[in-house]
Design a protein around this motif. Structure first.
Motif, mmCIF file in Angstrom:
data_model
loop_
_atom_site.group_PDB
_atom_site.id
_atom_site.type_symbol
_atom_site.label_atom_id
_atom_site.label_comp_id
_atom_site.label_asym_id
_atom_site.label_seq_id
_atom_site.Cartn_x
_atom_site.Cartn_y
_atom_site.Cartn_z
ATOM 1 N N ALA A 124 1.025 -1.089 0.014
ATOM 2 C CA ALA A 124 -0.024 0.037 -0.030
ATOM 3 C C ALA A 124 1.289 1.037 -0.039
ATOM 4 O O ALA A 124 0.759 2.399 -0.642
ATOM 5 N N VAL A 125 2.007 1.195 0.589
ATOM 6 C CA VAL A 125 2.474 2.255 0.674
ATOM 7 C C VAL A 125 4.013 2.685 -0.543
ATOM 8 O O VAL A 125 3.648 3.823 -1.010
ATOM 9 N N LEU A 126 3.672 1.751 -1.344
ATOM 10 C CA LEU A 126 4.432 1.966 -2.811
ATOM 11 C C LEU A 126 3.541 1.907 -3.898
ATOM 12 O O LEU A 126 3.639 3.383 -4.522
ATOM 13 N N ILE A 127 1.843 2.012 -3.471
ATOM 14 C CA ILE A 127 0.756 2.353 -4.047
ATOM 15 C C ILE A 127 0.180 3.908 -4.109
ATOM 16 O O ILE A 127 0.023 4.407 -4.984
ATOM 17 N N THR A 128 0.599 3.865 -2.663
ATOM 18 C CA THR A 128 -0.310 4.727 -2.443
ATOM 19 C C THR A 128 0.454 6.473 -2.761
ATOM 20 O O THR A 128 0.390 7.315 -2.099
ATOM 21 N N HIS A 129 1.847 5.691 -2.224
ATOM 22 C CA HIS A 129 3.066 6.984 -2.694
ATOM 23 C C HIS A 129 3.003 7.591 -0.914
ATOM 24 O O HIS A 129 3.327 8.816 -1.045
ATOM 25 N N GLU A 130 2.243 6.104 -0.217
ATOM 26 C CA GLU A 130 2.799 7.378 1.357
ATOM 27 C C GLU A 130 4.745 7.506 1.510
ATOM 28 O O GLU A 130 5.163 7.132 1.505
ATOM 29 N N ARG A 131 4.519 8.130 2.728
ATOM 30 C CA ARG A 131 5.794 8.405 3.274
ATOM 31 C C ARG A 131 6.111 8.250 4.740
ATOM 32 O O ARG A 131 5.730 8.705 5.477
ATOM 33 N N PRO A 132 5.958 6.702 4.926
ATOM 34 C CA PRO A 132 5.887 6.430 6.600
ATOM 35 C C PRO A 132 7.050 6.960 7.145
ATOM 36 O O PRO A 132 8.277 7.255 6.462
ATOM 37 N N LYS A 133 6.788 6.822 8.625
ATOM 38 C CA LYS A 133 7.127 7.359 9.504
ATOM 39 C C LYS A 133 9.383 5.987 9.505
ATOM 40 O O LYS A 133 8.510 4.698 9.331
ATOM 41 N N PRO A 134 9.836 6.769 10.161
ATOM 42 C CA PRO A 134 11.478 5.086 10.135
ATOM 43 C C PRO A 134 10.858 4.619 11.313
ATOM 44 O O PRO A 134 10.970 3.217 10.774
#
Length: 281
Positions: A97-107
């Motif tokens: 989901a991060v890769l597809i939705t272009h999220e910027r997760p916290k470390p």
């Protein structure tokens, strides 16, 4: 989540008497025929062409590859063992989901995700005497394809009801699943006890189809990240069912590893950043 928790125990029962390839083909074909009947009765229109690619991806992942990989995996590993490995599925789903939705997760998201994956690998190595078994590799692959399928299915629920997403995906799979089911059908049907047949019907109608009615609807209402946290309970449902139906012994080691994996998943899913808008191309 409760329905999916029974997938590995039921699959292990089914493959005890039916070839894994046949279980895969029959599972998807039965679900596909049920889906086709429902869509016809309700007179649902064909999905627009712009959604076909996502439906095909979902079909390949959750309709063919996931059943295929799990059917062969549980021939060599216990359902409870698979339950621990599948405990990392929310992490895999979140990563896709991060890769597809272009999220910027916290470390912290990356730290917890890596820790969870490491725990799963450590568990598999410990259970395998220091080496990953073929069953473990198949389970890891199943987690990966399932995560991709979940995310694409979740995106489609913004365009159509969740039950339609899985139903159309399974109907699209019929040109593959039906011939495969005919070719792999066991020759000695009468020699197979009722229990494996019931297990096959469970994974076909519930794990492969009805379970996604609620799951996809939940993804649409709560979002992929939030709803995927419900999978934190899935390993423990699998443990209970594996002990009851498969006669497996659930050791403290299995439970402790599962709890540790669940803890890392909980941390990772709660520490994701907000999605950034995707660039339209």
């Amino acid at each position: 989540m409760a329905i999916f928790g029974g997938t590995l125990p039921a699959t292990r029962i089914a493959v005890s008497a039916i070839d894994p390839m046949a279980v895969t083909a029959l599972r998807t074909a039965i679900a596909g025929l049920a889906s086709l009947a429902l869509l016809i009765v309700l007179r649902r229109p064909f999905p627009p062409r712009k959604l076909w690619f996502q439906l095909i991806v979902g079909m390949l992942c959750v309709g063919i590859m996931f059943p295929f990989l799990t059917a062969f995996a549980v021939k060599t590993v216990d359902a409870s063992h698979g339950g621990v490995v599948f405990g990392a599925m929310p992490i895999a789903t979140a990563l896709v989901a991060v890769l597809i939705t272009h999220e910027r997760p916290k470390p912290l998201f990356w730290i917890a995700s890596i820790a969870g994956a490491a725990l799963v690998v450590a568990f598999a190595l410990r259970q395998g005497g220091g080496a990953l078994s073929a069953g473990d590799l198949l389970l890891f692959a199943a987690v990966a394809v399932s995560a991709i399928g979940y995310v694409f299915s979740g995106r489609l629920t913004t365009q159509m009801p969740g039950w339609e997403v899985i139903s159309w995906a399974l109907v699209i799979a019929l040109p593959i699943s039906l011939p495969a089911a005919v070719l792999t059908m066991p020759a000695d049907l009468a020699q197979i006890a009722p229990k494996p047949w019931l297990a096959l019907l469970y994974v076909a109608l519930f794990s492969q189809w009805i379970g996604f009615f609620a799951w996809n609807a939940g993804l649409a209402m709560g979002g992929i990240a939030r709803v995927s946290q419900m999978q934190l309970l899935q390993p423990f449902v699998t443990f209970a069912l594996a002990a009851f139906f498969n006669g497996e012994t659930i050791t403290w080691q299995i439970v402790l590893f599962a709890l540790a994996v669940v803890a890392t998943v909980a941390i990772s899913t709660r520490s994701r950043g907000r999605a950034t808008p995707a660039v339209e191309g």
